[in-house]
Write a protein that holds these residues in place. Structure first.
Motif, PDB file in Angstrom:
ATOM      1  N   ILE A  60     -98.729  90.285  51.470  1.00  0.00           N
ATOM      2  CA  ILE A  60     -99.121  88.904  51.008  1.00  0.00           C
ATOM      3  C   ILE A  60     -97.702  88.142  51.701  1.00  0.00           C
ATOM      4  O   ILE A  60     -96.917  86.808  51.615  1.00  0.00           O
ATOM      5  CB  ILE A  60     -98.826  88.957  50.056  1.00  0.00           C
ATOM      6  CG1 ILE A  60     -97.336  89.741  49.395  1.00  0.00           C
ATOM      7  CG2 ILE A  60     -99.599  89.158  48.637  1.00  0.00           C
ATOM      8  CD1 ILE A  60     -97.288  89.937  48.276  1.00  0.00           C
ATOM      9  N   TYR A  61     -97.158  89.609  52.496  1.00  0.00           N
ATOM     10  CA  TYR A  61     -96.032  88.892  53.829  1.00  0.00           C
ATOM     11  C   TYR A  61     -96.398  89.050  54.611  1.00  0.00           C
ATOM     12  O   TYR A  61     -96.460  90.469  55.562  1.00  0.00           O
ATOM     13  CB  TYR A  61     -94.613  89.588  52.611  1.00  0.00           C
ATOM     14  CG  TYR A  61     -93.370  89.061  53.493  1.00  0.00           C
ATOM     15  CD1 TYR A  61     -93.157  87.226  53.912  1.00  0.00           C
ATOM     16  CD2 TYR A  61     -92.221  90.527  53.784  1.00  0.00           C
ATOM     17  CE1 TYR A  61     -91.654  87.892  54.369  1.00  0.00           C
ATOM     18  CE2 TYR A  61     -91.412  89.805  53.701  1.00  0.00           C
ATOM     19  CZ  TYR A  61     -90.721  88.632  54.589  1.00  0.00           C
ATOM     20  OH  TYR A  61     -89.687  88.547  54.840  1.00  0.00           O
ATOM     21  N   GLU A  62     -95.576  88.208  55.825  1.00  0.00           N
ATOM     22  CA  GLU A  62     -95.678  88.374  56.909  1.00  0.00           C
ATOM     23  C   GLU A  62     -94.509  87.915  57.254  1.00  0.00           C
ATOM     24  O   GLU A  62     -93.653  86.984  58.081  1.00  0.00           O
ATOM     25  CB  GLU A  62     -96.490  87.096  57.672  1.00  0.00           C
ATOM     26  CG  GLU A  62     -97.814  87.440  57.510  1.00  0.00           C
ATOM     27  CD  GLU A  62     -99.348  88.250  58.160  1.00  0.00           C
ATOM     28  OE1 GLU A  62     -98.665  89.262  59.235  1.00  0.00           O
ATOM     29  OE2 GLU A  62     -99.764  88.859  57.846  1.00  0.00           O
ATOM     30  N   PRO A  63     -93.125  89.454  57.261  1.00  0.00           N
ATOM     31  CA  PRO A  63     -92.698  89.014  58.431  1.00  0.00           C
ATOM     32  C   PRO A  63     -92.307  89.044  59.677  1.00  0.00           C
ATOM     33  O   PRO A  63     -91.389  89.801  60.688  1.00  0.00           O
ATOM     34  CB  PRO A  63     -91.802  90.580  57.692  1.00  0.00           C
ATOM     35  CG  PRO A  63     -92.859  91.573  57.978  1.00  0.00           C
ATOM     36  CD  PRO A  63     -94.265  90.686  57.550  1.00  0.00           C
ATOM     37  N   VAL A  64     -92.275  87.963  60.084  1.00  0.00           N
ATOM     38  CA  VAL A  64     -92.518  87.409  61.765  1.00  0.00           C
ATOM     39  C   VAL A  64     -91.049  86.590  61.973  1.00  0.00           C
ATOM     40  O   VAL A  64     -91.087  86.432  62.984  1.00  0.00           O
ATOM     41  CB  VAL A  64     -93.516  86.294  62.059  1.00  0.00           C
ATOM     42  CG1 VAL A  64     -94.771  87.346  61.967  1.00  0.00           C
ATOM     43  CG2 VAL A  64     -93.526  85.065  61.049  1.00  0.00           C
ATOM     44  N   GLY A  65     -89.725  87.079  60.695  1.00  0.00           N
ATOM     45  CA  GLY A  65     -88.743  85.979  60.840  1.00  0.00           C
ATOM     46  C   GLY A  65     -88.760  84.705  61.309  1.00  0.00           C
ATOM     47  O   GLY A  65     -89.952  84.203  60.267  1.00  0.00           O
ATOM     48  N   ALA A  66     -88.239  84.222  61.324  1.00  0.00           N
ATOM     49  CA  ALA A  66     -87.247  82.204  61.014  1.00  0.00           C
ATOM     50  C   ALA A  66     -86.610  82.298  61.883  1.00  0.00           C
ATOM     51  O   ALA A  66     -85.356  82.923  62.353  1.00  0.00           O
ATOM     52  CB  ALA A  66     -87.438  81.957  59.544  1.00  0.00           C
ATOM     53  N   LEU A  67     -87.096  80.624  62.782  1.00  0.00           N
ATOM     54  CA  LEU A  67     -86.219  80.099  63.850  1.00  0.00           C
ATOM     55  C   LEU A  67     -85.942  79.008  63.457  1.00  0.00           C
ATOM     56  O   LEU A  67     -86.045  78.295  62.638  1.00  0.00           O
ATOM     57  CB  LEU A  67     -86.850  79.934  65.008  1.00  0.00           C
ATOM     58  CG  LEU A  67     -86.407  79.652  66.587  1.00  0.00           C
ATOM     59  CD1 LEU A  67     -85.683  80.807  67.147  1.00  0.00           C
ATOM     60  CD2 LEU A  67     -87.320  78.874  67.151  1.00  0.00           C
ATOM     61  N   SER A  68     -84.201  79.387  63.381  1.00  0.00           N
ATOM     62  CA  SER A  68     -83.175  78.099  63.322  1.00  0.00           C
ATOM     63  C   SER A  68     -82.706  77.346  63.703  1.00  0.00           C
ATOM     64  O   SER A  68     -81.975  77.523  64.873  1.00  0.00           O
ATOM     65  CB  SER A  68     -82.197  78.296  62.084  1.00  0.00           C
ATOM     66  OG  SER A  68     -82.458  78.503  61.378  1.00  0.00           O
TER      67      SER A  68
ATOM     68  N   VAL B 264    -100.143  85.856  47.215  1.00  0.00           N
ATOM     69  CA  VAL B 264     -98.629  86.057  46.607  1.00  0.00           C
ATOM     70  C   VAL B 264     -99.823  86.145  44.798  1.00  0.00           C
ATOM     71  O   VAL B 264     -99.426  86.861  43.810  1.00  0.00           O
ATOM     72  CB  VAL B 264     -98.189  85.553  46.108  1.00  0.00           C
ATOM     73  CG1 VAL B 264     -96.895  85.937  45.223  1.00  0.00           C
ATOM     74  CG2 VAL B 264     -96.758  85.924  47.761  1.00  0.00           C
ATOM     75  N   LEU B 265    -100.131  84.756  44.542  1.00  0.00           N
ATOM     76  CA  LEU B 265    -100.547  84.353  42.968  1.00  0.00           C
ATOM     77  C   LEU B 265    -101.770  85.158  42.708  1.00  0.00           C
ATOM     78  O   LEU B 265    -101.621  85.563  41.655  1.00  0.00           O
ATOM     79  CB  LEU B 265    -101.201  83.115  42.928  1.00  0.00           C
ATOM     80  CG  LEU B 265     -99.670  81.477  43.520  1.00  0.00           C
ATOM     81  CD1 LEU B 265    -100.355  79.528  43.080  1.00  0.00           C
ATOM     82  CD2 LEU B 265     -98.151  82.549  42.719  1.00  0.00           C
ATOM     83  N   THR B 266    -102.749  85.306  43.649  1.00  0.00           N
ATOM     84  CA  THR B 266    -103.902  86.172  42.892  1.00  0.00           C
ATOM     85  C   THR B 266    -103.733  87.266  43.233  1.00  0.00           C
ATOM     86  O   THR B 266    -104.274  87.784  41.859  1.00  0.00           O
ATOM     87  CB  THR B 266    -105.416  85.137  44.133  1.00  0.00           C
ATOM     88  OG1 THR B 266    -104.706  83.613  44.347  1.00  0.00           O
ATOM     89  CG2 THR B 266    -106.030  85.896  44.283  1.00  0.00           C
ATOM     90  N   ALA B 267    -103.067  87.800  43.846  1.00  0.00           N
ATOM     91  CA  ALA B 267    -102.469  89.601  43.761  1.00  0.00           C
ATOM     92  C   ALA B 267    -102.461  89.463  42.280  1.00  0.00           C
ATOM     93  O   ALA B 267    -101.698  90.961  41.873  1.00  0.00           O
ATOM     94  CB  ALA B 267    -101.608  90.150  45.175  1.00  0.00           C
TER      95      ALA B 267
END
Ligand SMILES: Cc1cc2nc3c(=O)[nH]c(=O)nc-3n(C[C@H](O)[C@H](O)[C@H](O)COP(=O)(O)OP(=O)(O)OC[C@H]3O[C@@H](n4cnc5c(N)ncnc54)[C@H](O)[C@@H]3O)c2cc1C
Length: 383
Positions: free
Chosen positions: A80-88, A146-149
């Motif tokens: 349910i989660y792809e921890p690929v980071g986040a760019l700002s 997330v909701l379905t799981a």
């Protein structure tokens, strides 16, 4: 205890999961299917980004949320989660402060000057001279999964029951302190609960006292979904979600990972509306978003578009944030707002349940980790 949770969006479902985990009986009631494709939570993705340059408490809470999502992923046994980071994208003189905040919160932070930024993400045209920070403990939540799981996990639990297609029209907030709370459904059926959570998203106003409802503004946000050309798929799938893109219209972009399309949206595609309507995106807003992103996403063309969708959220007129209200003994409403309630949902849900079952402080005294998010004082604190 028997907890009735009204609303099967991310706040309601995760509250139900935590309620069951704590050994309580939980009934989730929704006016539509569970999950409901028209809810605010139902989308291909939601972004988890921790950096709040003006709010170290919220940054710390978001890093905790990252770890909590990983735990939930294990519990729900679904990706349910792809921890690929986040760019700002940030002004150069903010970079070291951003890095310090992230490392103080326990996250790695990698800085990009204009040359390395352009070289690392050639598929995006950043404004000239842009610099950026990439945070490690962040990524993309696969919202519909997330909701379905969550719903599937609850269906398998003997302590949980899901009641779709039932609309709650009234909750008795004047019940005796030790007595059951009556939850009235359209059609007249009444459910009895020891505690009630209203997690009814953009539909929250009819269930709130008039003075609180009047303080909430309903917003509608358009999003477009694109298929990137096959030749660019690899580079896009290694791209983190991008916010604060340096666009005057406040654009953000979610990459096409885990089989999802590239999602584009911007603050300029949000507007205040009187009521929740359909989720079809008017042509004007689709064209607006494609026009806004054409200078930003290299090669973007109208024929990349595969879908578009509108979503609704409520926000407090005074703060722009969510409304948390204690409506009576063991009756709480959390009207989630846009922007960040999905990523914080595990923290919010756990605190709400702990309060409702008497195992935690009233929401006015929320866990400090959430204090940066749920700042609003409760309507009628039980203290
Ligand atoms: C365009 C957009 C982008 C966003 N991006 C992000 C992001 O990147 N990161 C992030 O953290 N957050 C983001 N958010 C915010 C986040 O998605 C929402 O705050 C969150 O999903 C709200 O969840 P919820 O459970 O409160 O409400 P919902 O998901 O709307 O669920 C409410 C449920 O209650 C049910 N219901 C309502 N009234 C009744 C009733 N009377 N009786 C029975 N059932 C009822 C509804 O059918 C619905 O299923 C975004 C929001 C929007 C709109």
């Amino acid at each position: 205890m028997r907890i009735v949770v009204v609303g099967g969006g991310v706040i309601g479902l995760l509250s139900a999961v935590y309620g069951v985990q704590a050994g309580h009986q939980v009934l989730v009631v929704d006016q539509a299917a569970i999950p409901f494709s028209g809810s605010t939570s139902f989308d291909r993705h939601r972004v988890l980004k921790a950096l709040y340059l003006d709010d170290p408490v919220a940054t710390g809470a978001a890093v905790r949320a990252h770890h909590q999502w990983l735990r939930l992923q294990r519990l729900l046994a679904t990706r349910i989660y792809e921890p690929v980071g986040a760019l700002s994208v940030l002004p150069a003189d903010e970079l070291s402060r951003a890095q310090r905040m992230l490392t103080d919160a326990g996250s790695g932070a990698h800085l990009f000057g204009p040359l390395s930024l352009a070289a690392t993400y050639p598929q995006v045209r950043f404004p000239a001279g842009s610099s950026a920070v990439l945070e490690d403990l962040a990524g993309v939540l696969l919202a519909d999964r997330v909701l379905t799981a969550g719903a599937d996990w609850l269906r398998q639990s003997p302590l949980a029951e899901l009641l779709p297609y039932r609309t709650v029209v009234r909750v008795d907030t004047e019940h005796p302190a030790a007595g059951p709370v009556a939850v009235e459904l359209a059609g007249g059926e009444v459910l009895a609960a020891d505690a009630v959570l209203l997690a009814t998203g953009p539909w929250s106003r009819p269930l709130l006292p008039a003075d609180l409802a009047a303080g909430l503004v309903l917003c509608r946000q358009s999003m477009v979904y694109c298929r990137v050309p096959a030749a660019d798929a690899a580079v896009w799938s290694a791209t983190p979600p991008l916010s604060a893109l340096g666009m005057a219209t406040g654009g953000w972009l979610v990459p096409p990972i885990a089989g999802t399309p590239l999602k584009l949206s911007a603050a300029s595609a949000g507007r205040v509306v009187p009521d929740v309507g359909d989720t079809t995106t008017p042509r004007y807003w689709r064209d607006h978003l494609i026009e806004q992103f054409t200078p930003v996403v290299r090669g973007l063309r109208a024929d990349w578009l595969v879908d578009a969708r509108d979503a609704y959220y409520l926000m407090r007129r005074s703060t722009g944030g969510p409304l948390l209200a204690v409506l009576g003994e063991r009756v709480v409403s959390y009207a989630a707002c846009g922007g960040f309630s999905f990523k914080f949902a595990p923290l919010i849900a756990r605190s709400l349940v702990q309060y409702l079952v008497g195992a935690g402080p009233p929401p006015t005294g929320f866990d400090p980790a959430v204090a940066g998010v749920v700042r609003v004082p409760s309507h009628r604190p039980v203290m």
